[in-house]
Design a protein around this motif. Structure first.
Motif, PDB file in Angstrom:
ATOM      1  N   TYR A  63       0.763  -1.044  -0.024  1.00  0.00           N
ATOM      2  CA  TYR A  63       0.073   0.057   0.001  1.00  0.00           C
ATOM      3  C   TYR A  63       0.824   1.284   0.048  1.00  0.00           C
ATOM      4  O   TYR A  63       0.565   2.258  -0.643  1.00  0.00           O
ATOM      5  CB  TYR A  63      -0.725  -0.161   1.300  1.00  0.00           C
ATOM      6  CG  TYR A  63      -2.057  -0.917   1.045  1.00  0.00           C
ATOM      7  CD1 TYR A  63      -3.160  -0.627  -0.194  1.00  0.00           C
ATOM      8  CD2 TYR A  63      -2.598  -1.722   1.903  1.00  0.00           C
ATOM      9  CE1 TYR A  63      -4.272  -1.203  -0.051  1.00  0.00           C
ATOM     10  CE2 TYR A  63      -3.453  -2.544   1.829  1.00  0.00           C
ATOM     11  CZ  TYR A  63      -4.683  -2.536   0.565  1.00  0.00           C
ATOM     12  OH  TYR A  63      -5.593  -3.050   0.612  1.00  0.00           O
ATOM     13  N   THR A  83      -0.030   4.053  -7.819  1.00  0.00           N
ATOM     14  CA  THR A  83      -1.401   4.967  -8.099  1.00  0.00           C
ATOM     15  C   THR A  83      -1.035   6.422  -8.946  1.00  0.00           C
ATOM     16  O   THR A  83      -1.355   6.601  -9.841  1.00  0.00           O
ATOM     17  CB  THR A  83      -2.093   4.866  -6.876  1.00  0.00           C
ATOM     18  OG1 THR A  83      -2.517   3.527  -6.355  1.00  0.00           O
ATOM     19  CG2 THR A  83      -3.352   5.829  -7.216  1.00  0.00           C
ATOM     20  N   GLY A 111      -4.053   0.399  -8.297  1.00  0.00           N
ATOM     21  CA  GLY A 111      -3.167   0.180  -7.168  1.00  0.00           C
ATOM     22  C   GLY A 111      -2.748  -1.171  -7.065  1.00  0.00           C
ATOM     23  O   GLY A 111      -2.987  -2.090  -7.651  1.00  0.00           O
ATOM     24  N   SER A 137       2.201   1.650  -3.422  1.00  0.00           N
ATOM     25  CA  SER A 137       1.131   1.824  -4.193  1.00  0.00           C
ATOM     26  C   SER A 137       0.941   3.480  -4.125  1.00  0.00           C
ATOM     27  O   SER A 137       0.418   4.055  -5.140  1.00  0.00           O
ATOM     28  CB  SER A 137       0.012   1.195  -3.864  1.00  0.00           C
ATOM     29  OG  SER A 137      -1.198   1.384  -4.895  1.00  0.00           O
TER      30      SER A 137
END
Length: 357
Positions: A300, A308, A321, A303
């Protein structure tokens, strides 16, 4: 600040402070992992066995006072083991495989260069969050490109030829006889080169929109003597054309694309009627709660800062993502015209998916 209905318990505060201190310690120490790798300290320890700071300094030509402090940090983090009676240090075999041996299937040290690139790009990332605009892959610090290449190459060497390609129905036979393969978003060409080395009768083309990465990919192939069956082209995923490909690969890149549906649609047109597409994507469950793990936390973070923003910088800007999950990827594949998506294999950090027209 909103007044809480009741203050947190002291043990809750202490526990979270402990977590933050652990994270800060890891963040500070990550720089010293890079230092150790780039100065050959881990490799020297693997060769020396049990050693003192003086012995390690002599073996590496680094001033002992710096080596002593580095070793103390590494011992505090469990990266090396310390014997207080003999005042010696040792790099255990497991740690050596992760930190010192670049041919190991679990060599992870280069990932700290990726982390370094994010710190160096912090101002750009803050501005991207504020503006809501994208940030292209090419706009990041160069350490992102090299760190990603080295980190992913470990997995490609360990699994791509031995496990992932054999998990695709009939692909190994085609590659052995001679097949046409495209590697989309190839970056520095790590995956393309691994495949070209393993299957000399097949032809491979690596494509990436980043011209500097393609230049590096050509250099890497030349350095390794892989030139007869491999080429690299500067081209985006949606600009990819051609026909009669047996296999089209998207190695850790589909979720980064602005228009993954369009890229897969182009891929489908380029495939033979019985051709296949290979997606290697970060491992993720389909629900957020399935990804609230250390690996999910890492993905994450990457990302939010690279994957992203890169997607949002391009046309369409779907922003999948790095934790899209298999069902979301299945939907993208169906929208692109693929009739079937199958999980062919997996590792703790990757999903390996087979697409057929």
């Amino acid at each position: 600040m909103t007044q809480l209905a009741s203050p947190p318990a002291p043990n809750e505060i202490e526990a979270f402070i402990g977590q933050v201190v652990t994270d800060l310690s890891a963040a500070f120490s990550g720089v010293l992992v890079n230092v150790g790798r780039k100065l050959g300290l881990y490799q020297a320890m693997a060769e020396l066995g049990s050693c003192t700071s003086v012995a390690l300094a002599e073996a590496t030509g680094i001033r002992e006072r710096y080596v002593r402090e580095w070793l103390a940090n590494q011992a505090a983090g469990g990266y090396v083991a310390y014997d207080p009676e003999r005042q010696t240090y040792v790099l255990p075999r497991a740690q050596a495989m992760v930190l010192a041996d670049d041919q190991s299937p679990i060599f992870m040290a280069p990932a700290f260069d990726v982390a370094a690139s994010f710190w160096l790009d912090e101002d750009q990332i803050v501005q991207t969050f504020r503006s809501g605009e994208g940030l292209g892959w090419h706009a990041h610090n160069h350490r992102l490109f090299c760190g990603t290449e080295s980190f992913f190459r470990t997995g490609y060497r360990a699994y791509l030829v031995s496990e992932w390609l054999p998990a695709l129905d009939g692909v190994i036979e085609r590659l052995t006889r001679g097949a046409r393969v495209a590697d989309i978003g190839c970056g520095h060409g790590a995956s393309t080169i691994v495949m070209a080395q393993a299957f000399p009768e097949s032809s491979f083309v690596g494509l990436d929109y980043h011209d500097a990465s393609i230049a590096t990919a050509r250099q890497r192939a030349a350095e390794q003597g892989v030139t007869g069956n491999i080429t690299f082209e500067v081209r985006s995923a949606t600009e990819f054309d051609g026909e009669n490909f047996d296999l089209v690969c998207f190695m850790d890149c589909l979720h980064d694309l602005g228009d993954p549906v369009g890229a897969l649609a182009q891929c489908r047109k380029a495939l033979k009627p019985d051709g296949k597409a290979l997606l290697v994507e970060p491992y993720a469950g389909d629900r957020l709660e399935e990804n609230l793990t250390p690996i999910g936390r890492m993905y994450y973070a990457a990302s939010a800062m690279a994957c992203t923003p890169n997607s949002l910088s391009q046309e369409v800007g779907l922003g999948l993502g790095a934790q899209a999950g298999e069902e979301r990827l299945r939907k993208v594949a169906r929208e692109a015209g693929f009739s079937n998506l199958r999980r062919a294999a997996q590792t703790p950090v990757n999903l390996i998916l087979e697409l057929t027209p």
